[in-house]
Design a protein around this motif. Structure first.
Motif, short mmCIF file in Angstrom:
data_model
loop_
_atom_site.label_atom_id
_atom_site.label_comp_id
_atom_site.label_asym_id
_atom_site.label_seq_id
_atom_site.Cartn_x
_atom_site.Cartn_y
_atom_site.Cartn_z
N PHE A 106 29.84 65.62 -120.06
CA PHE A 106 30.08 64.22 -120.38
C PHE A 106 31.24 63.69 -119.57
N SER A 107 31.25 62.39 -119.38
CA SER A 107 32.36 61.72 -118.71
C SER A 107 32.61 60.38 -119.39
N VAL A 108 33.80 59.86 -119.16
CA VAL A 108 34.14 58.55 -119.71
C VAL A 108 34.88 57.76 -118.65
N SER A 109 34.57 56.51 -118.59
CA SER A 109 35.23 55.54 -117.72
C SER A 109 35.12 54.20 -118.43
N ASP A 110 34.41 53.25 -117.85
CA ASP A 110 34.15 52.00 -118.57
C ASP A 110 33.03 52.19 -119.58
N SER A 111 32.31 53.28 -119.46
CA SER A 111 31.26 53.64 -120.41
C SER A 111 31.25 55.15 -120.55
N TRP A 112 30.50 55.64 -121.53
CA TRP A 112 30.35 57.06 -121.78
C TRP A 112 29.07 57.55 -121.14
N THR A 113 29.11 58.73 -120.54
CA THR A 113 27.92 59.32 -119.95
C THR A 113 27.76 60.74 -120.49
N LEU A 114 26.64 60.98 -121.18
CA LEU A 114 26.34 62.30 -121.73
C LEU A 114 25.14 62.85 -120.98
N TYR A 115 25.26 64.06 -120.44
CA TYR A 115 24.13 64.70 -119.78
C TYR A 115 23.43 65.57 -120.83
N ILE A 116 22.17 65.22 -121.12
CA ILE A 116 21.40 65.88 -122.17
C ILE A 116 20.05 66.28 -121.58
#
Length: 144
Positions: free
Chosen positions: A19-29
């Motif tokens: 996962f990463s966070v910046s202006d939005s959250w990104t979850l790799y699933i």
């Protein structure tokens, strides 16, 4: 396929591996990225208090809410997604083994898209997404 069928077909039984966070959250699933404007957990206040009480640096952080949310997402990594719920406003809930949940809400008023799933982790304006939730109750399915 309906939005819930698409979500369950692609995310159920998978787990967050990145996962990463910046202006939005990104979850790799699994093979997909779930990109979200916000992620909510019922445990946020407890985790936030525990971290703030024991880690002075958090008092000077710019995005304080990211700290507890990141800890909660990290604690759910590699846990199997055992159920997925999508309400009539398209608020998305991921339910993990051992009883934890993550809610991806659809009420962030600073943007016009709320969450999407795709193969790149980009926002829905950079790449067509399999599913994109815009405002509460508005979802777009990519039929290509």
């Amino acid at each position: 396929m309906t939005p819930i069928e698409i979500l369950k077909n692609n995310l159920l039984g998978e787990s967050i591996t990145f996962f990463s966070v910046s202006d939005s959250w990104t979850l790799y699933i699994g093979e997909f990225y779930l990109v979200a404007q916000n992620i909510i957990s019922n445990d946020e206040k407890v985790v936030e208090k525990a971290i703030n009480d024991s880690f002075e640096l958090t008092k000077h952080s710019v995005d304080k809410e990211y700290i507890s949310k990141s800890a909660i997402i990290s604690s759910n990594m590699r846990k199997e997604i055992v159920d997925i719920e999508l309400d009539n406003k398209y608020n998305l809930t991921l339910k993990f083994e051992l009883g934890s949940d993550l809610l991806i809400p659809t009420n962030e008023d600073i943007v016009d898209w709320q969450w999407c799933i795709n193969k790149s982790g980009a926002n829905p304006y950079s790449e067509k997404s399999l599913l994109t939730c815009f405002w509460e109750g508005e979802i777009e399915l990519n039929k290509e």
